[in-house]
Design a protein around this motif. Structure first.
Motif, PDB file in Angstrom:
ATOM      1  N   PRO A 266       0.773  -1.246  -0.016  1.00 44.01           N
ATOM      2  CA  PRO A 266      -0.094  -0.072  -0.115  1.00 44.01           C
ATOM      3  C   PRO A 266       0.790   1.267   0.050  1.00 44.01           C
ATOM      4  O   PRO A 266       0.456   2.328  -0.326  1.00 44.01           O
ATOM      5  N   SER A 394      -3.124  -0.852  -4.920  1.00 39.35           N
ATOM      6  CA  SER A 394      -2.082   0.001  -4.618  1.00 39.35           C
ATOM      7  C   SER A 394      -1.811   0.934  -5.669  1.00 39.35           C
ATOM      8  O   SER A 394      -2.480   1.172  -6.869  1.00 39.35           O
ATOM      9  N   GLY A 445      -1.567   6.210  -0.175  1.00 43.44           N
ATOM     10  CA  GLY A 445      -1.431   4.820   0.146  1.00 43.44           C
ATOM     11  C   GLY A 445      -1.965   4.504   1.586  1.00 43.44           C
ATOM     12  O   GLY A 445      -2.633   5.401   2.218  1.00 43.44           O
TER      13      GLY A 445
END
Length: 765
Positions: A266, A394, A445
């Motif tokens: 992430p 992601s 993220g």
């Protein structure tokens, strides 16, 4: 000595042609290559000066530091094809440097006003190209298989080597990494061409605030630029030394040898960005910075005060943009050294393609070749197949989706514009549309990204009402998938073009647009239209035009096959033309998009006006009541505004020549609609203003510009009876003159003084 042995004794240039003697070369005259003395030197009694040099433009080694500073304004001479492997390994470093610095022997350079120094070979144009709507509305129009030469070609005396097709794809070959390495020298030239820090800062700020980016993230471009100056700024001052530039070039070359790692997780954005920025700077990332600078430059008004602060050729926007575009191409050449492919490289190829279309026009064969390189690199990287790995969302996974969706849309849009087969087929891809997430969330993220993903609706759209970069990519991608099926009908086997299939795709296209979030819908009847911001107004309007462009192609197919009567086609073309004209009427709101206006005219203005012009001509030939309802007054007004829009396009635009030709054709057709009588046309006399301007027409006459910029029409002469309603006998026979228009050449000109019953007319502007 035999003729054959004499030919072998002569030195040859790098392009394989025989070298001219020095007097002929300097005088730019044709040399007959005779030995020991050419005929021209014999006639001029210059026998002692008639010598042949293998590399006459090569500088002695001691003069490297005294090179002409004007060379930094163009990279034309550094993009020539590389020698063969055997040649490169046999040469010494000094010989490599000498051959690399050899200047091309071109006779002249095309000025920016003439379209830029680019090859403009249109090639084949298929049945659904932008001007096909002028032909296909009747039995006597051009057949589906007819070649329609609608290129943007101009007649120039010379073509720069930098835009030869070979130079677009040649790789730099490996060589000695010491002094004289071609890669180090090319890299140093690219770095020398970088604008000063203040200019870069201004252009990148404009790019970040004003330019719309669909290929990459503007924040990433800014990060690459900032890392360039923070890491290597001490070497890139106002007085740049050659050894410093070659030192930086060597660092970047070494960084570009390594493959990029794709970090997962992430928080992958920062790690991924650091892998090609700062001390890890690569030619791909430097090319992306140059692409951002070039995009900002093209979006500035042509007479912006910024250009007054520049020197030399950089005072002209087109010349400055071509110089930066050369640097983008050079970065691609340097990046191809070890045959590595990565996401920044595909981004750079995509940006390079977009810039090429703006500078040299959408119908240039160079553009088509670069699109092929882009598609090949995309599929080599595997972006067309994105399996579901079960990993969380992601930054990199969404970037891959977004990038391939954009490339897929570019491929289909190019096919729709030119009528050539697309390079990508949806049936052979496994890609998903990107989620409707903002760039900021993707770059952050972690927890923020997870929360944003959970807040999306069931179809992947955001619920906060924002229109971000991924929103438009997702919307255009949804329509492009259907366009893939439409192109199969238009360009494929005619036996598969059934009424059921056409109706199915019409319904599917309509439902796809209606199922988009309401914030993306656009209608001129919307009472809140005036309250929309310029950004939202522009995005929703262009998305509506994209939908209408796809629908018009289907409507034309349906009308041609007799599936529909043509009324819905007229309504679609009307709305499409009205929105196209609206872009020009409100152009002050969209200054940063004006460099794309010529492309919009080719995609939206010309097809819609072609449908409406032909239908109006049909009614002119058949004055009896028609089953089609055509608001003549509204269409004529919008066609008149479209003529003004086409005339407004500046000579520096890539599609300027096409816009000029289409303007004259539409204007002449409109003249016949409003004044079809020969007697009425005969009394029409151009005003003094029109005669002075040399671009306006009255009746069937318009003046000739003596500079002769455009070529001649050889067979585009309509018969005199084509404009006389009393002579109309059947159907569309009198529209045959449209079939003979050579769309690849200039407007009607020099018809040999032939007199018509109306007036004698000739063409120019």
């Amino acid at each position: 000595m035999s003729a054959e042995s004499r030919m072998e004794a002569l030195p040859r240039r790098r392009n394989g042609k025989q070298q001219a003697c020095e007097p002929c070369r300097k005088a730019k005259m044709a040399c007959d290559h005779s030995l020991p003395t050419c005929e021209r030197c014999k006639r001029r009694k210059a026998v002692t000066k008639c010598i042949y040099l293998a590399a006459p433009m090569t500088r002695p080694p001691g003069q490297d530091n005294n090179r002409d500073k004007k060379a930094i304004h163009s990279l034309a001479h550094i993009l020539t094809p590389a020698p063969s492997i055997s040649e490169s390994t046999s040469k010494s470093p000094e010989e490599s440097r000498a051959s690399f610095q050899q200047e091309p022997t071109t006779k002249s350079i095309a000025t920016p006003s003439s379209g830029g120094p680019f090859i403009k070979s249109g090639g084949f144009f298929g049945p659904n190209n932008f001007s096909a709507s002028f032909f296909e509305n009747g039995e006597s129009m051009v057949s589906d298989n007819g070649d329609i030469p609608v290129s943007n070609e101009t007649l120039t005396e010379s073509v720069l080597l930098t835009e030869s097709l070979q130079s677009q794809t040649f790789l730099m070959l490996a060589g000695n990494q010491g002094q004289g390495c071609p890669r180090l020298t090319l890299g140093a030239k690219v770095l020398r061409a970088l604008p000063d820090r203040q200019t870069c800062h201004f252009l990148l700020e404009w790019y970040f605030e004003k330019c719309y980016e669909c290929v990459f993230y503007r924040e990433s471009v800014m990060s690459c630029a900032n890392s360039l100056w923070s890491t290597f700024g001490s070497f890139l001052g106002d007085q740049r030394k050659e050894e410093d530039l070659e030192h930086v070039s060597g660092i970047i070359c070494n960084n570009s040898k390594t493959a990029l790692d794709e970090h997962s997780g992430p928080d992958d954005y920062i790690k991924w960005l650091d892998s090609f920025c700062g001390e890890n700077l690569r030619w791909e990332s430097l090319g992306i910075v140059y692409a951002g600078l070039c995009s900002a430059l093209l979006s500035l008004p042509e007479r912006d005060a910024f250009f007054c602060t520049q020197r030399g050729s950089r005072k002209d926007r087109k010349s400055f943009a071509v110089e930066l575009k050369d640097c983008v191409q050079a970065c691609i050449t340097l990046s191809n050294y070890l045959d590595l492919i990565n996401i920044p490289m595909v981004v750079l190829l995509t940006k390079n393609l977009v810039l090429q279309t703006v500078i040299s026009g959408d119908t240039s064969l160079v553009v088509w070749r670069q699109l092929g390189d882009l598609v090949s690199s995309t599929t080599a990287l595997g972006l067309h197949r994105q399996p579901d790995t079960g990993q969380p969302v992601s930054f990199l996974s969404e970037l891959k989706k977004s990038l391939f969706t954009v490339i897929f849309s570019f491929d289909k849009g190019s096919s729709l514009l030119t009528g050539r087969p697309p390079a990508l087929v949806y049936a052979y891809t496994r890609f998903k549309l990107p989620l409707d997430l903002s760039n900021e969330v993707l770059m952050q993220g972690g927890k923020q990204l997870a929360e944003a993903v959970n807040s999306l609706d069931a179809n992947g759209w955001n619920t906060n009402g924002q229109i971000c970069q991924s929103t438009m990519t997702r919307a255009h991608g949804s329509l492009t998938i259907i366009l893939n099926d439409i192109l199969e009908l238009s360009l494929g086997d005619a036996s598969n073009c059934s009424a059921e299939r056409i109706r199915y795709l019409l319904d599917k296209l309509q439902k796809t647009y209606e199922n988009l979030p309401p914030r993306l819908h656009f209608s001129l009847t919307n009472p809140n239209l005036r309250n929309l911001t310029d950004y939202r107004f522009w995005k929703t309007m262009t998305l509506r035009l994209k939908f209408l462009e796809d629908r018009l192609l289907l409507e034309r197919l349906a009308h041609k096959q007799g599936v529909l009567d043509g009324q819905s086609m007229i309504e679609c073309a009307r709305e499409m033309l009205e929105l196209t004209v609206l872009i020009w009427v409100q152009r002050d709101r969209f200054v940063q998009y004006q460099h794309d206006f010529d492309w919009m005219l080719m995609c939206w203005g010309v097809p819609s006006s072609g449908v409406l012009c032909v239908e109006l001509l049909k009614q002119l030939k058949q004055p009896l009541p028609s089953r089609l309802r055509i608001p003549r007054s509204e269409i004529v007004q919008n066609l008149s505004l479209l003529i003004g829009f086409l005339e407004w396009v500046k000579p520096a635009a890539g599609n300027y020549q096409l816009c000029t030709r289409m303007r004259l054709i539409i204007k002449r057709i409109l003249d016949q609609i409003l004044d079809p009588s020969p007697q009425a046309s005969q009394s029409a006399v151009p005003s003094s203003q029109e005669s002075a301007a040399g671009t306006e027409m009255t009746g069937q006459a318009f003046e000739v510009n003596p500079n002769g910029l455009l070529g001649q029409f050889d067979t585009a002469v309509p018969p005199p009876s084509a404009f006389d309603t009393a002579n109309y006998e059947d159907g569309l026979m009198n529209l045959d003159w449209l079939n003979s228009v050579d769309w690849s050449r200039g407007p009607w000109s020099d018809l040999g003084g032939q007199e018509f019953t109306a007036m004698r007319w000739s063409g120019g502007f």
